[in-house]
Design an enzyme around this catalytic site. Sequence first.
Site, PDB file in Angstrom:
ATOM      1  N   HIS A   1       0.829  -1.211   0.000  1.00 16.87           N
ATOM      2  CA  HIS A   1       0.000   0.000   0.000  1.00 16.87           C
ATOM      3  C   HIS A   1       0.866   1.265   0.000  1.00 16.87           C
ATOM      4  O   HIS A   1       0.700   2.140  -0.866  1.00 16.87           O
ATOM      5  CB  HIS A   1      -0.906  -0.016   1.240  1.00 16.87           C
ATOM      6  CG  HIS A   1      -1.765   1.199   1.382  1.00 16.87           C
ATOM      7  ND1 HIS A   1      -3.097   1.219   1.056  1.00 16.87           N
ATOM      8  CD2 HIS A   1      -1.480   2.459   1.833  1.00 16.87           C
ATOM      9  CE1 HIS A   1      -3.592   2.420   1.279  1.00 16.87           C
ATOM     10  NE2 HIS A   1      -2.627   3.197   1.755  1.00 16.87           N
ATOM     11  N   GLU A   2       1.774   1.347   0.960  1.00 16.56           N
ATOM     12  CA  GLU A   2       2.588   2.560   1.055  1.00 16.56           C
ATOM     13  C   GLU A   2       3.499   2.728  -0.157  1.00 16.56           C
ATOM     14  O   GLU A   2       3.786   3.851  -0.573  1.00 16.56           O
ATOM     15  CB  GLU A   2       3.400   2.557   2.351  1.00 16.56           C
ATOM     16  CG  GLU A   2       2.555   2.602   3.623  1.00 16.56           C
ATOM     17  CD  GLU A   2       1.563   3.750   3.648  1.00 16.56           C
ATOM     18  OE1 GLU A   2       1.835   4.795   3.028  1.00 16.56           O
ATOM     19  OE2 GLU A   2       0.499   3.594   4.272  1.00 16.56           O
TER      20      GLU A   2
ATOM     21  N   HIS B   1       1.702   4.552  -2.863  1.00 12.48           N
ATOM     22  CA  HIS B   1       1.850   6.005  -2.718  1.00 12.48           C
ATOM     23  C   HIS B   1       3.221   6.448  -3.239  1.00 12.48           C
ATOM     24  O   HIS B   1       3.336   7.483  -3.910  1.00 12.48           O
ATOM     25  CB  HIS B   1       1.742   6.398  -1.245  1.00 12.48           C
ATOM     26  CG  HIS B   1       0.355   6.412  -0.693  1.00 12.48           C
ATOM     27  ND1 HIS B   1      -0.682   7.094  -1.279  1.00 12.48           N
ATOM     28  CD2 HIS B   1      -0.168   5.832   0.430  1.00 12.48           C
ATOM     29  CE1 HIS B   1      -1.782   6.948  -0.557  1.00 12.48           C
ATOM     30  NE2 HIS B   1      -1.502   6.180   0.486  1.00 12.48           N
TER      31      HIS B   1
ATOM     32  N   HIS C   1       3.317   6.805  -6.884  1.00 11.78           N
ATOM     33  CA  HIS C   1       2.615   8.021  -7.298  1.00 11.78           C
ATOM     34  C   HIS C   1       3.566   9.220  -7.269  1.00 11.78           C
ATOM     35  O   HIS C   1       3.503  10.100  -8.138  1.00 11.78           O
ATOM     36  CB  HIS C   1       1.434   8.241  -6.356  1.00 11.78           C
ATOM     37  CG  HIS C   1       0.344   9.097  -6.912  1.00 11.78           C
ATOM     38  ND1 HIS C   1      -0.797   9.405  -6.201  1.00 11.78           N
ATOM     39  CD2 HIS C   1       0.202   9.728  -8.094  1.00 11.78           C
ATOM     40  CE1 HIS C   1      -1.579  10.170  -6.921  1.00 11.78           C
ATOM     41  NE2 HIS C   1      -0.995  10.397  -8.079  1.00 11.78           N
TER      42      HIS C   1
END
Length: 692
Positions: free
Chosen positions: A483-484, A487, A490
């Site tokens: 998940h992290e 980010h 991104h």
Amino acid sequence: MTICACTQGNKHTDMADNPLMQPSALPYGAPDFTKIETNHFKPAIEAGIAEKLAEIETIADNAEAPTFDNTLVALERSGELLGRVYSVFGLLSSANTNDELQAIEEEMSPKLAALSNAVFLNEKLFGRIKMIYDQRESLGLDAESKRLVEIYYDHFVLQGANIADADKAEFKALKEEEATLITRFANKLLAAAKAAAWVTDNTDELQGLSDTEIQNLALNAKNSGQEGKYLIPIQNTTQQPILKSLADRSVRETIFRRSWSRTEQGDDNDTRDIITRIAEIRARQSKMLGYKNYAEWSLIDQMAKTPEAALDLMSKLTNGAQEKAKREARRIQEMIDASGEKFALEAWDWNFYSEKVRQADYALDENAIKPYFLLSNVLEKGIFYAAEKLYGITFKERSDIPVYQEDMRVFEVFDENGEPFALFYTDFFKRDNKAGGAWMGNITEQSHLLNKKPVIYNVCNFTKPAPGQPALISFDDVETMFHEFGHALHGLFANSKYPSLSGTNVPRDFVELPSQFNEHWAIYPEIFNNYAIHYETGEPMPADLADKLKKTTTFNQGYMLTELLAAALLDMQWHTLTDGTKIDDPVQFEKNALVRIGLNMKEVPPRYRSTYFLHIWGHGYAAGYYAYLWAEMLDNDAYAWFEENGGLTRANGQRFRDMILSVGNTCDLEKAYTDFRGKQPDIAPMLRNRGL
């Protein structure tokens, strides 16, 4: 050699010797943590504020007619010193804080709020921006530049540029008070979690834990000055992961209640008055800006646009989530009854007995799978491997880049053509001076205008192994890492001219799309088989064990969705208060709110309670915790596109990189998503993924 940035050393404040005052000479402008001391921050931040104010005045007072270059581009170039200093300060004050950093943060918060007021309430500056905004169609701007004009104008309006003159002084004062309270809340929360840790010297109370886990608890106690004892720290969520294993029901209840009431002890760490005042301030500010409540004001520039749209999505999930949670509760109660115990299921029992249900119904034991999740394998053979397969990027560890903790790692990131383009830091292990949870951030944001390449970090709170022991994590932790890193991708793939539009500078309910989408690859067969390797034998996880794990992906989803919905709807209850509403007892308000929204299951508490809900009181998710659900709809829908188009391929990854990950906020994001997907998003894949 690396040292902690909180080392004091010589207390000099000579600006000429302050390493923060000039850009770092290290690769990518990476901060030199071997030179940075706590006492460097305050003078550097103050200098940065002064420089930014002077730059704003120069732009606002420019005698020349306003143009895109002398106003908007000038604003994008302003604040370079403050941005550079505060990116490092923000990282350390969250991930490696100390009393002095916290004191600086509390002192600087109102000054930074005053700076924000000086920018957004500067009438001359807003007049120049409005003139450019009104002429934007005739200025011959490219699409990204036009988008920048629109974003600036909208942001100034939302921050009070059009507020009545009679209200400006009050509005400024409220903004500065709120900033102080937010910082104070975060500092109290960190102290409250530390104080709520549970300590014992009786190993009989630790039945159910492995020898390695007990060793880690002994190390926790030793590090806190209580050698010979065992310390269980309190994490940021209501439920505590260790309750899954603890066999002693009274110990489980004690730890749960310490978590539940950590910020309601009537001591220096009590946050009830703070959150009540923040809610009052936000309601008052929104009325002054012409909105019914804070949620209406906050969501206007988000994907959802209105509180009603966010609430509509959640209403479509609530009944299904609760029904599934109730079925799960009945199955757990059956397990309790079958064990010969005579008690009704409570919140502190859920994780322990749901794990027994999982073992019985899926023949899966957490202790059987954990040896296959060595943290370094998950990172390098899982996360990095997936990124290479999808996006063509590779990673090389750098030992010459200073860090602030010796167990951190730094990687240089290379594109498919071999060109280096970013740095990536990891800080994975829990410390008492680290905020709870997991997050991604930028030390440097990508910008073609400023010739900046991204410097990104991921921070987590995994249990650090005892010396000589392997860093084994749960599958939940595996998903957190994916998940992290979503980010991080991104930020790494940002490809914007202007820093304000770069990378993760997007609406909250879009920013979680890349992170939640990246979680899907954790269970994708080719990737899973590459990293799920036994730390001792080097053998991949047996197919039957892997199949059992994959079959549990919808297990306990009723509970997990209900606790998330309860928190998201609780957030909305706080942020739809109208100006003048008085909350005498925030705990009673919370109880009433949960009853009102129909999510008052005693066995399923909110993921965060009001008094320790850092997302909404400190991390910018006020009226926005629903964003995880909105983005979940998008991420499952996007993954469905991958499944329909061949799954894990470079072509598919490149399409997602080009159309979603790299665009930042340079275009209309609803259109960007529908262009990628070929149609409007559908909630059905999300419901399937949740087992609803």
